[in-house]
Motif scaffolding. Sequence first.
Motif, PDB file in Angstrom:
ATOM      1  N   GLY A 224       0.788  -1.223   0.000  1.00  0.00           N
ATOM      2  CA  GLY A 224       0.000   0.000   0.000  1.00  0.00           C
ATOM      3  C   GLY A 224       0.822   1.276   0.000  1.00  0.00           C
ATOM      4  N   ASN A 225       2.130   1.148  -0.230  1.00  0.00           N
ATOM      5  CA  ASN A 225       3.003   2.318  -0.163  1.00  0.00           C
ATOM      6  C   ASN A 225       3.826   2.428  -1.451  1.00  0.00           C
ATOM      7  OD1 ASN A 225       3.995   4.508   1.616  1.00  0.00           O
ATOM      8  ND2 ASN A 225       5.956   3.516   1.290  1.00  0.00           N
ATOM      9  N   ARG A 226       4.184   3.677  -1.809  1.00  0.00           N
ATOM     10  CA  ARG A 226       5.004   3.915  -2.996  1.00  0.00           C
ATOM     11  C   ARG A 226       6.190   4.798  -2.623  1.00  0.00           C
ATOM     12  NH1 ARG A 226       1.878   6.717  -7.664  1.00  0.00           N
ATOM     13  NH2 ARG A 226       1.835   8.388  -6.110  1.00  0.00           N
ATOM     14  N   THR A 227       7.382   4.347  -3.021  1.00  0.00           N
ATOM     15  CA  THR A 227       8.592   5.125  -2.771  1.00  0.00           C
ATOM     16  C   THR A 227       9.312   5.373  -4.094  1.00  0.00           C
ATOM     17  OG1 THR A 227       9.855   3.111  -2.316  1.00  0.00           O
ATOM     18  CG2 THR A 227       8.928   4.271  -0.422  1.00  0.00           C
ATOM     19  N   VAL A 228       9.917   6.541  -4.201  1.00  0.00           N
ATOM     20  CA  VAL A 228      10.666   6.909  -5.398  1.00  0.00           C
ATOM     21  C   VAL A 228      12.088   7.270  -4.983  1.00  0.00           C
ATOM     22  CG1 VAL A 228      10.791   8.429  -7.408  1.00  0.00           C
ATOM     23  CG2 VAL A 228       8.558   7.801  -6.458  1.00  0.00           C
ATOM     24  N   TYR A 229      13.057   6.671  -5.672  1.00  0.00           N
ATOM     25  CA  TYR A 229      14.463   6.917  -5.349  1.00  0.00           C
ATOM     26  C   TYR A 229      15.210   7.404  -6.581  1.00  0.00           C
ATOM     27  CZ  TYR A 229      13.909   4.223  -1.008  1.00  0.00           C
ATOM     28  OH  TYR A 229      13.511   3.773   0.230  1.00  0.00           O
ATOM     29  N   GLU A 230      16.132   8.324  -6.371  1.00  0.00           N
ATOM     30  CA  GLU A 230      17.162   8.624  -7.345  1.00  0.00           C
ATOM     31  C   GLU A 230      18.421   7.877  -6.927  1.00  0.00           C
ATOM     32  OE1 GLU A 230      17.513  12.877  -7.405  1.00  0.00           O
ATOM     33  OE2 GLU A 230      15.993  13.088  -8.977  1.00  0.00           O
ATOM     34  N   ILE A 231      19.203   7.423  -7.904  1.00  0.00           N
ATOM     35  CA  ILE A 231      20.369   6.588  -7.622  1.00  0.00           C
ATOM     36  C   ILE A 231      21.583   7.209  -8.307  1.00  0.00           C
ATOM     37  CG2 ILE A 231      21.336   4.253  -7.791  1.00  0.00           C
ATOM     38  CD1 ILE A 231      18.363   3.308  -8.225  1.00  0.00           C
ATOM     39  N   ASP A 232      22.640   7.483  -7.549  1.00  0.00           N
ATOM     40  CA  ASP A 232      23.815   8.122  -8.137  1.00  0.00           C
ATOM     41  C   ASP A 232      24.732   7.077  -8.778  1.00  0.00           C
ATOM     42  OD1 ASP A 232      25.412   6.952  -6.144  1.00  0.00           O
ATOM     43  OD2 ASP A 232      25.538   8.777  -4.943  1.00  0.00           O
ATOM     44  N   LYS A 233      25.837   7.539  -9.348  1.00  0.00           N
ATOM     45  CA  LYS A 233      26.723   6.651 -10.095  1.00  0.00           C
ATOM     46  C   LYS A 233      27.414   5.620  -9.209  1.00  0.00           C
ATOM     47  CE  LYS A 233      30.650   9.860  -9.961  1.00  0.00           C
ATOM     48  NZ  LYS A 233      31.621  10.620 -10.808  1.00  0.00           N
ATOM     49  N   PHE A 234      27.379   5.840  -7.895  1.00  0.00           N
ATOM     50  CA  PHE A 234      27.975   4.885  -6.965  1.00  0.00           C
ATOM     51  C   PHE A 234      26.946   3.886  -6.423  1.00  0.00           C
ATOM     52  CE2 PHE A 234      30.407   8.879  -6.564  1.00  0.00           C
ATOM     53  CZ  PHE A 234      31.630   8.426  -7.040  1.00  0.00           C
ATOM     54  N   GLY A 235      25.689   4.018  -6.884  1.00  0.00           N
ATOM     55  CA  GLY A 235      24.630   3.123  -6.440  1.00  0.00           C
ATOM     56  C   GLY A 235      23.935   3.568  -5.162  1.00  0.00           C
ATOM     57  N   LYS A 236      24.250   4.761  -4.697  1.00  0.00           N
ATOM     58  CA  LYS A 236      23.628   5.274  -3.467  1.00  0.00           C
ATOM     59  C   LYS A 236      22.251   5.834  -3.777  1.00  0.00           C
ATOM     60  CE  LYS A 236      24.408   8.401   0.436  1.00  0.00           C
ATOM     61  NZ  LYS A 236      25.334   9.405   1.032  1.00  0.00           N
ATOM     62  N   GLU A 237      21.244   5.409  -3.004  1.00  0.00           N
ATOM     63  CA  GLU A 237      19.864   5.823  -3.233  1.00  0.00           C
ATOM     64  C   GLU A 237      19.515   7.058  -2.407  1.00  0.00           C
ATOM     65  OE1 GLU A 237      17.669   1.600  -4.285  1.00  0.00           O
ATOM     66  OE2 GLU A 237      17.698   2.278  -2.196  1.00  0.00           O
ATOM     67  N   LYS A 238      18.694   7.926  -3.020  1.00  0.00           N
ATOM     68  CA  LYS A 238      18.166   9.102  -2.320  1.00  0.00           C
ATOM     69  C   LYS A 238      16.655   9.095  -2.439  1.00  0.00           C
ATOM     70  CE  LYS A 238      18.108  14.159  -2.454  1.00  0.00           C
ATOM     71  NZ  LYS A 238      18.587  15.374  -3.184  1.00  0.00           N
ATOM     72  N   LEU A 239      15.961   9.017  -1.319  1.00  0.00           N
ATOM     73  CA  LEU A 239      14.498   9.001  -1.308  1.00  0.00           C
ATOM     74  C   LEU A 239      13.977  10.390  -1.672  1.00  0.00           C
ATOM     75  CD1 LEU A 239      11.875   7.401  -0.651  1.00  0.00           C
ATOM     76  CD2 LEU A 239      12.082   8.288   1.689  1.00  0.00           C
ATOM     77  N   ILE A 240      13.158  10.468  -2.731  1.00  0.00           N
ATOM     78  CA  ILE A 240      12.602  11.754  -3.127  1.00  0.00           C
ATOM     79  C   ILE A 240      11.081  11.796  -3.010  1.00  0.00           C
ATOM     80  CG2 ILE A 240      14.539  12.261  -4.668  1.00  0.00           C
ATOM     81  CD1 ILE A 240      12.737  11.527  -7.039  1.00  0.00           C
ATOM     82  N   ARG A 241      10.465  10.635  -2.751  1.00  0.00           N
ATOM     83  CA  ARG A 241       9.006  10.626  -2.583  1.00  0.00           C
ATOM     84  C   ARG A 241       8.607   9.374  -1.812  1.00  0.00           C
ATOM     85  NH1 ARG A 241       4.447  12.234  -7.051  1.00  0.00           N
ATOM     86  NH2 ARG A 241       2.607  11.467  -5.925  1.00  0.00           N
ATOM     87  N   ASN A 242       7.634   9.551  -0.943  1.00  0.00           N
ATOM     88  CA  ASN A 242       7.083   8.445  -0.154  1.00  0.00           C
ATOM     89  C   ASN A 242       5.627   8.752   0.112  1.00  0.00           C
ATOM     90  OD1 ASN A 242       6.470   6.368   1.576  1.00  0.00           O
ATOM     91  ND2 ASN A 242       8.215   6.692   2.945  1.00  0.00           N
ATOM     92  N   ASP A 243       4.720   7.988  -0.493  1.00  0.00           N
ATOM     93  CA  ASP A 243       3.293   8.263  -0.304  1.00  0.00           C
ATOM     94  C   ASP A 243       2.495   6.966  -0.275  1.00  0.00           C
ATOM     95  OD1 ASP A 243       3.402   7.590  -2.981  1.00  0.00           O
ATOM     96  OD2 ASP A 243       2.915   9.569  -3.725  1.00  0.00           O
ATOM     97  N   THR A 244       1.213   7.120   0.001  1.00  0.00           N
ATOM     98  CA  THR A 244       0.307   5.979   0.124  1.00  0.00           C
ATOM     99  C   THR A 244      -0.454   5.776  -1.177  1.00  0.00           C
ATOM    100  OG1 THR A 244       0.026   6.399   2.499  1.00  0.00           O
ATOM    101  CG2 THR A 244      -1.636   5.024   1.418  1.00  0.00           C
ATOM    102  N   LEU A 245      -0.551   4.542  -1.621  1.00  0.00           N
ATOM    103  CA  LEU A 245      -1.319   4.224  -2.814  1.00  0.00           C
ATOM    104  C   LEU A 245      -2.802   4.349  -2.518  1.00  0.00           C
ATOM    105  CD1 LEU A 245       0.650   1.087  -4.044  1.00  0.00           C
ATOM    106  CD2 LEU A 245       0.768   3.400  -4.982  1.00  0.00           C
ATOM    107  N   LEU A 246      -3.546   4.974  -3.430  1.00  0.00           N
ATOM    108  CA  LEU A 246      -4.971   5.210  -3.204  1.00  0.00           C
ATOM    109  C   LEU A 246      -5.806   3.969  -3.463  1.00  0.00           C
ATOM    110  CD1 LEU A 246      -5.308   8.752  -4.865  1.00  0.00           C
ATOM    111  CD2 LEU A 246      -4.970   8.178  -2.443  1.00  0.00           C
ATOM    112  N   ASP A 247      -5.321   3.092  -4.326  1.00  0.00           N
ATOM    113  CA  ASP A 247      -6.035   1.868  -4.673  1.00  0.00           C
ATOM    114  C   ASP A 247      -5.058   0.703  -4.606  1.00  0.00           C
ATOM    115  OD1 ASP A 247      -7.152  -0.318  -6.376  1.00  0.00           O
ATOM    116  OD2 ASP A 247      -8.736   1.146  -6.790  1.00  0.00           O
ATOM    117  N   GLU A 248      -5.509  -0.427  -4.075  1.00  0.00           N
ATOM    118  CA  GLU A 248      -4.598  -1.566  -3.941  1.00  0.00           C
ATOM    119  C   GLU A 248      -4.099  -2.073  -5.283  1.00  0.00           C
ATOM    120  OE1 GLU A 248      -8.002  -5.093  -3.600  1.00  0.00           O
ATOM    121  OE2 GLU A 248      -6.793  -4.556  -1.841  1.00  0.00           O
ATOM    122  N   ASP A 249      -4.875  -1.859  -6.358  1.00  0.00           N
ATOM    123  CA  ASP A 249      -4.436  -2.279  -7.691  1.00  0.00           C
ATOM    124  C   ASP A 249      -3.345  -1.374  -8.255  1.00  0.00           C
ATOM    125  OD1 ASP A 249      -6.137  -4.446  -7.734  1.00  0.00           O
ATOM    126  OD2 ASP A 249      -7.764  -3.377  -8.752  1.00  0.00           O
TER     127      ASP A 249
END
Length: 266
Positions: A224-249
């Motif tokens: 039920g959750n959605r996360t968005v990451y940017e990933i740098d050239k070294f493989g390090k992730e940066k969280l840029i969005r974290n929200d709740t899905l409105l529909d389970e589908d």
Amino acid sequence: MRDDTLNYGGYIQVSGNFPRRNIKMKQYFFILSILIISCSTKQVMKIPVDSENASSIKTKIDTQTSKAEVIETFSDSLNIGEKGKSKIEIIKHRVLDDTYVIVKFYTKRPKYWSLQNTYLYECYALMDLNANIQDFNNDKFNDITFISGTAARGANEVRRLFIYDDKEKQLISIINSENYPNMLYNDKLNCIDAFLVYGGTSTVFLKIEKDSLAEFASVNSSDGNRTVYEIDKFGKEKLIRNDTLLDEDDIYIRYKNFNPIEKYKE
């Protein structure tokens, strides 16, 4: 996934994900069959241009001598690479209990096809090759993928990707392409994206770096959750969005862009 490369006389490049085990008799049969299939280890193989259909071939192998059974072939000389001047052959065959794929790439000379490079892989796919020729890096030359493995979940189509290198006039095997199922060329971001299905889903955005795919962003949906990451050239992730899905589908949505969020149109 890892590719181990061998060179026969400095000419034929043989790659594959071979298990770490002692060499068995069937592998000797396999090497023998490759020698017979290839006919020669010379880099230039003279094949009359008019001796075959341009869109498909049937490779003849003496199965009694080679211990190999050809189970599928694919060939194209109209669409791959520089159209009409490049040719690819894919031969899928069984040697005793194992299945292997040979990929051969040629360029056209005035009176024959010149073999540029050959790849060899152990294949775990239960389905047909289902080769797909299209431009995956927006250089106006067509590349190719084919089904090469069977994923734990049927929704994940595992393929090997080969990129045409116009400068070197050869195919480049993208060594980690099987890690990214359901690959598409993304014209919005001029990249490749993959769609991974597990307990949730992930849309992974990738760029081609030499012979590998490198992640630069991902959209992940699960529980039920959605996360968005940017990933740098070294493989390090940066969280840029974290929200709740409105529909389970919504967990099954594939995304065309990650910032801002944009999904593929159905």
